[in-house]
Design an enzyme around this catalytic site. Sequence first.
Site, PDB file in Angstrom:
ATOM      1  N   LEU A   1       0.833  -1.204   0.000  1.00  0.00           N
ATOM      2  CA  LEU A   1       0.000   0.000   0.000  1.00  0.00           C
ATOM      3  C   LEU A   1       0.864   1.249   0.000  1.00  0.00           C
ATOM      4  CD1 LEU A   1      -2.511  -1.084   2.794  1.00  0.00           C
ATOM      5  CD2 LEU A   1      -3.145  -0.626   0.431  1.00  0.00           C
TER       6      LEU A   1
ATOM      7  N   LYS B   1      -5.005  -0.827  10.028  1.00  0.00           N
ATOM      8  CA  LYS B   1      -3.887  -1.471   9.353  1.00  0.00           C
ATOM      9  C   LYS B   1      -3.182  -2.297  10.422  1.00  0.00           C
ATOM     10  CE  LYS B   1      -0.225  -0.629   6.057  1.00  0.00           C
ATOM     11  NZ  LYS B   1       0.855  -1.399   6.655  1.00  0.00           N
TER      12      LYS B   1
HETATM   13  S1  IVH Z   1      -5.446  -4.316   1.943  1.00  0.00           S
HETATM   14  C1  IVH Z   1      -2.280  -4.115  -1.042  1.00  0.00           C
HETATM   15  N1  IVH Z   1      -6.097  -4.019   4.441  1.00  0.00           N
HETATM   16  O1  IVH Z   1      -0.483  -3.899   4.832  1.00  0.00           O
HETATM   17  C2  IVH Z   1      -3.731  -4.218  -1.048  1.00  0.00           C
HETATM   18  N2  IVH Z   1      -3.849  -4.519   3.934  1.00  0.00           N
HETATM   19  O2  IVH Z   1       1.472  -2.198   3.385  1.00  0.00           O
HETATM   20  C3  IVH Z   1      -4.326  -5.228  -0.203  1.00  0.00           C
HETATM   21  N3  IVH Z   1      -2.415  -4.754   5.901  1.00  0.00           N
HETATM   22  O3  IVH Z   1       0.810  -6.348   2.779  1.00  0.00           O
HETATM   23  C4  IVH Z   1      -4.081  -5.039   1.211  1.00  0.00           C
HETATM   24  N4  IVH Z   1      -3.969  -4.370   7.409  1.00  0.00           N
HETATM   25  O4  IVH Z   1      -0.725  -7.230   4.584  1.00  0.00           O
HETATM   26  C5  IVH Z   1      -5.106  -4.275   3.567  1.00  0.00           C
HETATM   27  N5  IVH Z   1      -6.841  -3.774   6.602  1.00  0.00           N
HETATM   28  C6  IVH Z   1      -5.863  -4.023   5.756  1.00  0.00           C
HETATM   29  C7  IVH Z   1      -4.550  -4.277   6.188  1.00  0.00           C
HETATM   30  C8  IVH Z   1      -3.564  -4.526   5.233  1.00  0.00           C
HETATM   31  C9  IVH Z   1      -2.693  -4.655   7.213  1.00  0.00           C
HETATM   32  C10 IVH Z   1      -1.093  -5.041   5.337  1.00  0.00           C
HETATM   33  C11 IVH Z   1      -1.144  -5.998   4.167  1.00  0.00           C
HETATM   34  C12 IVH Z   1      -0.188  -5.441   3.148  1.00  0.00           C
HETATM   35  C13 IVH Z   1       0.439  -4.293   3.861  1.00  0.00           C
HETATM   36  C14 IVH Z   1       0.689  -3.194   2.861  1.00  0.00           C
END
Ligand code: IVH
Length: 666
Positions: A84, A117
């Site tokens: 992200l 997150k």
């Molecule tokens: S959405 C990349 N939702 O953050 C799009 N990611 O920095 C799909 N993460 O590797 C990810 N909480 O493992 C999403 N509520 C959340 C999240 C989340 C933690 C982690 C995820 C990703 C990382 C990206």
Amino acid sequence: MGSKDIKTDIEVLRRKIRRADYHYYVLSDPEISDKEYDLLLENLKILEKKNPELITVDSPTQRVSGGLLKGFSSIRHKVKMLSLDNTYSIQEIDAWNEKMERFLERKVSSGFMVEPKIDGVSCSLIYEKGLFILGATRGDGERGEDITANLKTIKSIPLRLEGDFPPLIEVRGEIYIEKKDFEYLNKEKANYGEPPFANPRNAASGSLKLLDSALVSRRKLKCLIHSFGRVEKHEFFSHKEFLAKVSGWGLPVDSHSKYCSSLQEAKDYCFYCQEARDSFAYEVDGMVIKIDSLILQKELGSTSKSPRWAVAYKFPAHQATTVIKRIDFGVGRTGIITPVAILEPVECAGVVIARATLHNFDEIKRLDVRQGDTVLIERAGDVIPKIIKVIFSKRNGKEKKPLIPKSCPECSGEVAREKEGDVYWYCINPDCPAQLKRSLLYFASRPAMDIEGMGQSVVEELVDRKVVKSIADIYTLTKKDFLNLPLFKDRKAAKLVEAIEKSKHRPLYRFICGLGIKHVGEKVAFILSEKFLALDDISRARENELTDIAEIGPVMASSIVSFFASSKVKKMLDKFRKSGLSLSQKKKITKETFFSGKTVVFTGEMEGLTRHQAEAMLRERGGKASSSVSSRTDFLVAGKNPGSKYDKARKIGVRILTEKDFASLI
Ligand code: IVH
């Protein structure tokens, strides 16, 4: 009972267990007691043992695989696992939204989903025909590692989906460990003298890389699903709908996820959670804002690194500024004096911080920290806060440089350095209670006498109540002495007395190690016991006799000689003898074995043995444990979660042994 009846019984038990798991681990709302649960599982195990042909991969009994994995195989993600983009302010969130609207050439009309997150480890879970068939790490986004066996141990991950699920779906989520379980895990590690995990994320990722799923199952890992990869014969229209559907199929989703109809509402929710971040059961390092409509998500697409339709808003680091009221000093086992900054209490993201460690006098010098200084402190995860820097512009000239204490802060005894210019100062009072507490803890620790149950709180009580005045006194303790301490009941007292008694028969070198002679660790203790065979002979050895031993230099030799010269030590050793410790060994422990003369490096966590135990066993068989891999290394013993030593050993062709290989060769 006919086989059909047994099959039905088994299915009924499995259904009940799955339901109980779902209520306990996903909904956090248990339906049955632990006892009832254990009984269901036990009955299922019995029936499956009698009828192994009826065992299925999704049976709750199959969560822990038997045996050790050799390593993890690499798998390719059919849909790349992206990361992200981060934002750190309202302006940056607005800029992200504007950029999206420019790309779409219209306003975002669908609203947003806003989610914590989670500071954990990304994973991918594939369900085929509703069965959990493959679980993997993110890796570099294109290739990850197959960690199915370890993920199966996580009870909030269903082994089979319920309801109207698609024939194939890959969901993605975060594996994490709750803050309270992380604290417990680190306490447990400290009890075993092992280094703690730096933060919950490291604990989760370290646990997922263990090669023994039985160990993983004890780590209390959890999972929350936040996105998806491949899906066949099914379409979601919004992220909100996706979360609701997967939750209906039995997958765990975060109850903090919130639909926000406008960007303003989304930002407000981010700040609301920022304020509440400490009340979350797990570490949250920010929020994720996602466009809710999957049609818009598709239209926006992704760059090579991250989706355009989502952004992370990162919370500010847990930092704060405060003033140092004074600098205090703590006392360690060997009398070493450690400076601690006592702070004007300050709230740092929900926690009031009043102390920070300064490690040693070198650190004081490096930071140029003084009493009265304004400093920037940081709290990373649940780790002890540290001072990042002094804010020099706030100095008014009244700050005071800390003085090295003239006497011991705990017992007022004399303090001294080993030699001029040393950064370490010691309390040299042999009767210092603070030192006695630490010495006792060390004596009872795993590398030394390994007395289970002799932890920090017991030791504090024993010394504060003057029940124990020297470490030798622990062998005179009775069950009654423990029953006089708070929190001790009959069983606990009896167990501790038993553990103390058992420790009397540990090999001589473990005892020498437990004495805590300055500069003498486990390895030197072993060398001494093998050379002299009796403590009396070691205590009579002259410095030149000791320095004749290759591993012993003049500083160590002088420390050993002055330790045994002390009349207090002589009295203490007499007491040990009177309690029935032999303080000698008949012959060398070292045997001529497969490992004689061999150099072995250990890496990763072992299942049955601690590192100390493994090294001790090796030493007793004539081998030498080393900490780094080189061309002189004969074997690398790889436990779970092996580190870079494993890669190096493979590269230079060092023979690699599993823990099982090591155990059978031993
Ligand atoms: S959405 C990349 N939702 O953050 C799009 N990611 O920095 C799909 N993460 O590797 C990810 N909480 O493992 C999403 N509520 C959340 C999240 C989340 C933690 C982690 C995820 C990703 C990382 C990206």
